[in-house]
Design an enzyme around this catalytic site. Structure first.
Site, PDB file in Angstrom:
ATOM      1  N   SER A  21      35.998  38.551  40.057  1.00  0.00           N
ATOM      2  CA  SER A  21      34.808  38.259  39.248  1.00  0.00           C
ATOM      3  C   SER A  21      35.138  37.338  38.070  1.00  0.00           C
ATOM      4  CB  SER A  21      34.234  39.569  38.705  1.00  0.00           C
ATOM      5  OG  SER A  21      33.098  39.301  37.915  1.00  0.00           O
ATOM      6  N   ASN A  69      41.161  34.960  27.560  1.00  0.00           N
ATOM      7  CA  ASN A  69      39.758  34.523  27.555  1.00  0.00           C
ATOM      8  C   ASN A  69      38.893  35.524  26.839  1.00  0.00           C
ATOM      9  OD1 ASN A  69      37.406  35.768  29.322  1.00  0.00           O
ATOM     10  ND2 ASN A  69      39.326  36.254  30.373  1.00  0.00           N
ATOM     11  N   ASN A 124      31.490  46.595  36.469  1.00  0.00           N
ATOM     12  CA  ASN A 124      32.409  46.123  35.430  1.00  0.00           C
ATOM     13  C   ASN A 124      32.419  47.169  34.318  1.00  0.00           C
ATOM     14  OD1 ASN A 124      33.746  44.933  33.343  1.00  0.00           O
ATOM     15  ND2 ASN A 124      32.689  42.951  33.474  1.00  0.00           N
ATOM     16  N   CYS A 127      35.371  45.058  30.930  1.00  0.00           N
ATOM     17  CA  CYS A 127      35.539  43.830  30.141  1.00  0.00           C
ATOM     18  C   CYS A 127      36.033  44.212  28.742  1.00  0.00           C
ATOM     19  CB  CYS A 127      34.215  43.081  30.032  1.00  0.00           C
ATOM     20  SG  CYS A 127      34.343  41.664  28.937  1.00  0.00           S
ATOM     21  N   LYS A 162      35.475  48.951  38.845  1.00  0.00           N
ATOM     22  CA  LYS A 162      36.558  48.138  38.273  1.00  0.00           C
ATOM     23  C   LYS A 162      36.945  48.718  36.925  1.00  0.00           C
ATOM     24  CE  LYS A 162      37.998  43.426  37.359  1.00  0.00           C
ATOM     25  NZ  LYS A 162      37.603  42.016  37.434  1.00  0.00           N
ATOM     26  N   GLY A 212      46.497  36.553  34.579  1.00  0.00           N
ATOM     27  CA  GLY A 212      47.519  35.672  35.133  1.00  0.00           C
ATOM     28  C   GLY A 212      48.853  36.385  35.344  1.00  0.00           C
ATOM     29  N   GLY A 238      45.310  41.157  39.386  1.00  0.00           N
ATOM     30  CA  GLY A 238      46.065  40.928  38.154  1.00  0.00           C
ATOM     31  C   GLY A 238      47.302  40.098  38.458  1.00  0.00           C
TER      32      GLY A 238
END
Ligand SMILES: Cc1cc2nc3c(=O)[nH]c(=O)nc-3n(C[C@H](O)[C@H](O)[C@H](O)COP(=O)(O)O)c2cc1C
Length: 298
Positions: A21, A69, A124, A127, A162, A212, A238
Protein backbone atom coordinates in the site's frame (compact mmCIF):
# COMPACT_ATOMS: atom_id res chain seq x y z
CA UNK A 1 8.86 -26.16 -12.45
CA UNK A 2 8.14 -25.73 -8.71
CA UNK A 3 4.79 -24.11 -7.96
CA UNK A 4 4.92 -20.58 -6.53
CA UNK A 5 1.18 -20.17 -6.10
CA UNK A 6 0.01 -19.46 -2.57
CA UNK A 7 -3.14 -18.97 -0.53
CA UNK A 8 -3.96 -16.19 1.92
CA UNK A 9 -7.27 -16.84 3.68
CA UNK A 10 -9.53 -18.08 0.86
CA UNK A 11 -7.63 -16.13 -1.81
CA UNK A 12 -5.41 -18.13 -4.15
CA UNK A 13 -2.64 -16.07 -5.73
CA UNK A 14 -0.77 -17.23 -8.83
CA UNK A 15 2.40 -15.91 -7.26
CA UNK A 16 3.29 -14.54 -3.81
CA UNK A 17 4.58 -11.06 -4.67
CA UNK A 18 2.12 -8.25 -3.91
CA UNK A 19 2.33 -4.49 -4.39
CA UNK A 20 2.37 -2.83 -0.92
CA UNK A 21 0.00 0.00 0.00
CA UNK A 22 1.10 3.54 -0.77
CA UNK A 23 3.73 3.09 -3.46
CA UNK A 24 2.82 3.65 -7.11
CA UNK A 25 -0.79 2.69 -6.42
CA UNK A 26 -2.60 6.00 -6.29
CA UNK A 27 -4.78 5.32 -9.31
CA UNK A 28 -6.51 2.30 -10.83
CA UNK A 29 -4.12 2.66 -13.78
CA UNK A 30 -1.03 2.26 -11.62
CA UNK A 31 -2.55 -0.76 -9.87
CA UNK A 32 -3.24 -2.36 -13.26
CA UNK A 33 0.32 -1.69 -14.34
CA UNK A 34 1.69 -3.66 -11.37
CA UNK A 35 -0.75 -6.52 -11.98
CA UNK A 36 0.15 -6.68 -15.66
CA UNK A 37 3.86 -6.57 -14.79
CA UNK A 38 3.71 -9.77 -12.75
CA UNK A 39 2.45 -8.88 -9.26
CA UNK A 40 0.26 -11.66 -7.81
CA UNK A 41 -2.02 -9.01 -6.27
CA UNK A 42 -1.94 -5.33 -5.36
CA UNK A 43 -2.99 -3.23 -2.38
CA UNK A 44 -4.41 0.26 -2.94
CA UNK A 45 -3.22 3.42 -1.22
CA UNK A 46 -5.06 3.65 2.13
CA UNK A 47 -8.50 5.19 1.66
CA UNK A 48 -10.39 7.13 4.35
CA UNK A 49 -13.87 8.57 4.67
CA UNK A 50 -12.90 12.00 3.32
CA UNK A 51 -10.43 13.32 0.78
CA UNK A 52 -7.11 14.29 2.45
CA UNK A 53 -4.37 16.37 0.94
CA UNK A 54 -1.61 15.11 3.24
CA UNK A 55 1.26 17.07 4.75
CA UNK A 56 3.36 19.94 3.51
CA UNK A 57 6.55 18.99 1.71
CA UNK A 58 9.12 17.56 2.27
CA UNK A 59 7.13 14.36 2.69
CA UNK A 60 9.88 11.95 1.60
CA UNK A 61 13.56 11.84 2.48
CA UNK A 62 16.07 9.33 1.15
CA UNK A 63 18.67 7.85 3.49
CA UNK A 64 21.35 5.27 2.77
CA UNK A 65 19.31 2.35 4.08
CA UNK A 66 15.87 3.30 2.80
CA UNK A 67 13.30 6.07 2.92
CA UNK A 68 11.64 8.24 5.50
CA UNK A 69 8.13 9.36 4.64
CA UNK A 70 5.35 11.34 6.21
CA UNK A 71 2.96 11.70 3.32
CA UNK A 72 0.03 12.14 5.71
CA UNK A 73 -2.37 9.58 4.22
CA UNK A 74 -3.26 11.78 1.27
CA UNK A 75 -6.07 10.02 -0.55
CA UNK A 76 -9.16 10.78 -2.67
CA UNK A 77 -11.73 9.68 -0.04
CA UNK A 78 -14.05 6.70 -0.40
CA UNK A 79 -16.63 8.41 -2.68
CA UNK A 80 -14.07 9.32 -5.32
CA UNK A 81 -12.39 5.95 -4.91
CA UNK A 82 -15.61 4.02 -5.57
CA UNK A 83 -16.32 6.22 -8.59
CA UNK A 84 -12.85 5.70 -10.05
CA UNK A 85 -12.96 1.92 -9.68
CA UNK A 86 -16.35 1.45 -11.39
CA UNK A 87 -15.78 -1.20 -14.05
CA UNK A 88 -12.24 -1.94 -12.85
CA UNK A 89 -11.38 -5.39 -14.26
CA UNK A 90 -9.11 -6.69 -11.48
CA UNK A 91 -11.19 -6.42 -8.30
CA UNK A 92 -10.38 -9.99 -7.20
CA UNK A 93 -6.63 -9.33 -7.25
CA UNK A 94 -6.90 -5.90 -5.62
CA UNK A 95 -7.02 -5.48 -1.87
CA UNK A 96 -8.45 -2.17 -0.73
CA UNK A 97 -6.54 -0.58 2.14
CA UNK A 98 -8.72 1.47 4.48
CA UNK A 99 -7.99 3.62 7.52
CA UNK A 100 -10.27 5.25 10.07
CA UNK A 101 -10.28 6.93 13.45
CA UNK A 102 -12.75 4.57 15.11
CA UNK A 103 -14.72 1.37 14.63
CA UNK A 104 -17.68 3.10 12.96
CA UNK A 105 -15.47 4.67 10.30
CA UNK A 106 -13.72 1.38 9.55
CA UNK A 107 -17.01 -0.50 9.30
CA UNK A 108 -18.61 2.16 7.08
CA UNK A 109 -15.58 2.10 4.77
CA UNK A 110 -15.56 -1.70 4.63
CA UNK A 111 -19.24 -1.74 3.66
CA UNK A 112 -18.60 0.73 0.86
CA UNK A 113 -15.71 -1.42 -0.38
CA UNK A 114 -17.94 -4.50 -0.40
CA UNK A 115 -20.69 -2.51 -2.12
CA UNK A 116 -18.16 -1.64 -4.83
CA UNK A 117 -17.70 -5.40 -5.45
CA UNK A 118 -14.27 -5.87 -3.94
CA UNK A 119 -13.92 -8.87 -1.64
CA UNK A 120 -10.80 -8.06 0.38
CA UNK A 121 -9.72 -5.22 2.64
CA UNK A 122 -6.42 -4.49 4.31
CA UNK A 123 -6.90 -2.55 7.53
CA UNK A 124 -4.27 0.10 8.00
CA UNK A 125 -3.94 -0.17 11.77
CA UNK A 126 -0.39 1.01 11.53
CA UNK A 127 0.44 4.31 9.79
CA UNK A 128 2.96 5.83 12.22
CA UNK A 129 2.63 9.54 11.54
CA UNK A 130 -1.00 10.72 11.46
CA UNK A 131 -2.74 11.64 14.69
CA UNK A 132 -5.94 9.83 15.58
CA UNK A 133 -5.70 7.09 12.94
CA UNK A 134 -3.25 4.38 11.86
CA UNK A 135 -1.05 3.13 14.65
CA UNK A 136 -2.77 5.31 17.24
CA UNK A 137 -5.84 3.18 16.63
CA UNK A 138 -3.74 0.08 15.92
CA UNK A 139 -2.05 0.10 19.32
CA UNK A 140 -5.36 -0.03 21.15
CA UNK A 141 -5.90 -3.76 21.49
CA UNK A 142 -9.61 -3.51 22.34
CA UNK A 143 -10.28 -1.28 19.38
CA UNK A 144 -8.35 -3.56 17.01
CA UNK A 145 -10.39 -6.52 18.19
CA UNK A 146 -13.66 -4.62 17.88
CA UNK A 147 -12.92 -3.23 14.40
CA UNK A 148 -12.11 -6.67 13.04
CA UNK A 149 -15.05 -8.40 14.75
CA UNK A 150 -17.48 -5.78 13.42
CA UNK A 151 -16.18 -5.98 9.87
CA UNK A 152 -16.19 -9.78 9.90
CA UNK A 153 -19.68 -9.79 11.43
CA UNK A 154 -21.14 -7.14 9.13
CA UNK A 155 -19.63 -8.05 5.74
CA UNK A 156 -18.37 -11.05 3.76
CA UNK A 157 -15.00 -9.43 3.18
CA UNK A 158 -11.68 -11.15 3.69
CA UNK A 159 -9.83 -9.04 6.23
CA UNK A 160 -6.07 -8.54 6.30
CA UNK A 161 -4.85 -6.73 9.41
CA UNK A 162 -1.75 -4.63 8.78
CA UNK A 163 -0.06 -4.22 12.12
CA UNK A 164 2.43 -1.72 13.45
CA UNK A 165 5.93 -2.71 14.57
CA UNK A 166 5.98 0.35 16.85
CA UNK A 167 4.81 -1.54 19.93
CA UNK A 168 6.56 -3.49 22.64
CA UNK A 169 4.61 -6.67 22.00
CA UNK A 170 3.55 -7.35 18.43
CA UNK A 171 2.26 -10.80 19.41
CA UNK A 172 -0.29 -9.27 21.80
CA UNK A 173 -1.43 -7.06 18.95
CA UNK A 174 -1.70 -10.04 16.61
CA UNK A 175 -3.76 -11.91 19.18
CA UNK A 176 -6.14 -8.96 19.44
CA UNK A 177 -6.46 -9.16 15.64
CA UNK A 178 -6.94 -12.92 15.51
CA UNK A 179 -10.35 -12.80 13.81
CA UNK A 180 -8.63 -11.37 10.73
CA UNK A 181 -8.01 -13.78 7.85
CA UNK A 182 -4.35 -12.77 7.65
CA UNK A 183 -1.76 -10.51 9.19
CA UNK A 184 0.33 -8.08 7.19
CA UNK A 185 3.63 -7.39 8.94
CA UNK A 186 4.95 -4.66 9.02
CA UNK A 187 4.12 -1.03 8.34
CA UNK A 188 6.90 1.55 8.56
CA UNK A 189 9.00 2.13 11.67
CA UNK A 190 8.65 5.50 13.45
CA UNK A 191 11.73 7.52 12.70
CA UNK A 192 13.30 10.99 12.35
CA UNK A 193 15.78 12.39 9.82
CA UNK A 194 18.11 15.36 10.51
CA UNK A 195 19.74 17.75 8.02
CA UNK A 196 22.94 18.90 9.73
CA UNK A 197 23.70 22.01 7.63
CA UNK A 198 20.23 23.54 7.63
CA UNK A 199 19.68 22.12 11.12
CA UNK A 200 16.19 21.19 10.03
CA UNK A 201 14.25 17.99 10.16
CA UNK A 202 14.24 15.97 6.96
CA UNK A 203 10.44 15.78 6.97
CA UNK A 204 8.04 18.67 7.49
CA UNK A 205 6.10 16.50 9.94
CA UNK A 206 9.34 15.79 11.91
CA UNK A 207 8.35 12.16 12.59
CA UNK A 208 7.80 9.80 9.72
CA UNK A 209 7.89 6.15 8.76
CA UNK A 210 11.11 4.35 7.88
CA UNK A 211 10.94 1.80 5.03
CA UNK A 212 13.33 -0.03 2.72
CA UNK A 213 16.27 -2.43 3.25
CA UNK A 214 17.14 -1.11 6.73
CA UNK A 215 13.87 -2.35 8.25
CA UNK A 216 14.01 -5.89 6.89
CA UNK A 217 15.44 -7.41 10.11
CA UNK A 218 12.70 -5.71 12.13
CA UNK A 219 10.03 -7.11 9.78
CA UNK A 220 11.58 -10.59 9.88
CA UNK A 221 11.50 -10.53 13.66
CA UNK A 222 7.83 -9.52 13.68
CA UNK A 223 6.92 -12.30 11.21
CA UNK A 224 8.88 -14.87 13.22
CA UNK A 225 7.33 -13.86 16.55
CA UNK A 226 3.77 -13.79 15.24
CA UNK A 227 4.04 -17.00 13.20
CA UNK A 228 5.52 -18.86 16.15
CA UNK A 229 2.59 -17.92 18.38
CA UNK A 230 -0.33 -17.98 15.94
CA UNK A 231 0.51 -20.14 12.86
CA UNK A 232 -1.86 -17.90 10.91
CA UNK A 233 -1.49 -16.66 7.34
CA UNK A 234 1.08 -13.87 7.21
CA UNK A 235 2.02 -11.47 4.44
CA UNK A 236 5.56 -10.20 5.08
CA UNK A 237 6.56 -6.67 4.13
CA UNK A 238 9.54 -4.46 4.92
CA UNK A 239 12.69 -3.96 2.90
CA UNK A 240 12.11 -6.68 0.33
CA UNK A 241 14.15 -5.94 -2.78
CA UNK A 242 15.42 -9.31 -4.03
CA UNK A 243 14.14 -12.88 -4.26
CA UNK A 244 16.55 -13.81 -1.47
CA UNK A 245 14.79 -11.30 0.80
CA UNK A 246 11.44 -12.91 -0.05
CA UNK A 247 12.75 -16.41 0.74
CA UNK A 248 13.89 -15.21 4.18
CA UNK A 249 10.30 -14.15 4.93
CA UNK A 250 8.86 -17.48 3.71
CA UNK A 251 11.28 -19.49 5.87
CA UNK A 252 10.02 -17.59 8.93
CA UNK A 253 6.34 -18.14 8.18
CA UNK A 254 5.12 -15.63 5.57
CA UNK A 255 2.98 -17.14 2.78
CA UNK A 256 3.27 -14.06 0.58
CA UNK A 257 5.25 -10.82 0.55
CA UNK A 258 4.63 -7.21 -0.36
CA UNK A 259 7.06 -4.91 -2.10
CA UNK A 260 6.99 -1.15 -1.54
CA UNK A 261 10.08 1.05 -1.44
CA UNK A 262 12.07 -1.25 -3.76
CA UNK A 263 9.64 -0.46 -6.55
CA UNK A 264 10.80 3.15 -6.52
CA UNK A 265 14.35 1.99 -7.29
CA UNK A 266 13.84 -1.15 -9.34
CA UNK A 267 10.69 -0.40 -11.34
CA UNK A 268 8.10 -2.88 -12.59
CA UNK A 269 10.28 -5.84 -13.69
CA UNK A 270 10.94 -6.41 -9.99
CA UNK A 271 7.91 -8.73 -9.69
CA UNK A 272 9.05 -11.15 -12.39
CA UNK A 273 12.61 -11.03 -11.12
CA UNK A 274 11.58 -11.97 -7.58
CA UNK A 275 9.15 -14.65 -8.81
CA UNK A 276 11.74 -16.23 -11.06
CA UNK A 277 14.29 -16.26 -8.25
CA UNK A 278 11.81 -17.94 -5.89
CA UNK A 279 10.95 -20.62 -8.47
CA UNK A 280 14.65 -21.28 -9.19
CA UNK A 281 15.45 -21.52 -5.49
CA UNK A 282 12.65 -24.05 -4.88
CA UNK A 283 13.82 -26.05 -7.88
CA UNK A 284 17.50 -26.07 -6.93
CA UNK A 285 16.75 -26.83 -3.27
CA UNK A 286 14.40 -29.64 -4.38
CA UNK A 287 11.13 -28.30 -3.00
CA UNK A 288 8.02 -29.02 -5.06
CA UNK A 289 6.10 -25.94 -3.99
CA UNK A 290 6.33 -22.69 -2.10
CA UNK A 291 4.26 -24.08 0.79
CA UNK A 292 7.08 -26.55 1.52
CA UNK A 293 9.37 -23.79 2.82
CA UNK A 294 6.82 -21.68 4.71
CA UNK A 295 7.77 -21.51 8.37
CA UNK A 296 10.35 -24.30 8.22
CA UNK A 297 12.73 -22.37 10.49
CA UNK A 298 10.12 -21.70 13.17
C1 LIG B 1 5.74 6.68 0.42
C2 LIG B 1 5.06 5.60 1.22
C3 LIG B 1 3.68 5.63 1.40
C4 LIG B 1 3.05 4.65 2.15
N1 LIG B 1 1.69 4.68 2.30
C5 LIG B 1 1.05 3.68 2.97
C6 LIG B 1 -0.37 3.67 3.09
O1 LIG B 1 -1.08 4.53 2.57
N2 LIG B 1 -0.93 2.66 3.80
C7 LIG B 1 -0.21 1.64 4.38
O2 LIG B 1 -0.77 0.74 5.00
N3 LIG B 1 1.15 1.62 4.25
C8 LIG B 1 1.78 2.61 3.58
N4 LIG B 1 3.14 2.57 3.44
C9 LIG B 1 3.91 1.45 4.06
C10 LIG B 1 4.21 0.34 3.05
O3 LIG B 1 3.04 -0.26 2.55
C11 LIG B 1 5.10 -0.75 3.70
O4 LIG B 1 4.41 -1.33 4.79
C12 LIG B 1 6.41 -0.20 4.21
O5 LIG B 1 6.92 0.80 3.34
C13 LIG B 1 7.49 -1.27 4.38
O6 LIG B 1 7.73 -1.93 3.15
P1 LIG B 1 8.94 -1.52 2.15
O7 LIG B 1 10.19 -1.49 2.96
O8 LIG B 1 8.92 -2.59 1.08
O9 LIG B 1 8.59 -0.18 1.59
C14 LIG B 1 3.81 3.57 2.70
C15 LIG B 1 5.20 3.54 2.51
C16 LIG B 1 5.83 4.52 1.77
C17 LIG B 1 7.33 4.44 1.57
Amino acid sequence: MASISTRIGNFTLENPVILASGILDETSGSILRSLKSGAGAAVTKSIGTEERRGYQTPVISEISTGLLNAVGLSNPGIDNFVEEYKGFPEKKRTIVSIFGGNTEEFVALAKRVEGAKFDKVELNLSCPHVRGVGSEVGQDLDMVEEIIAEIKGGTNLQVWAKLTPNVTDVVALAKAAEKADAYVLINTVRAIGVEIYSRKFALANIVGGYSGPGIKPVALRAVYDVYKETRKDIVGVGGITTWEDAIEFFLLGAKAVQVGTALLYEDYPIYSRINLGIANYLESEKFAKLGDIVGVMV
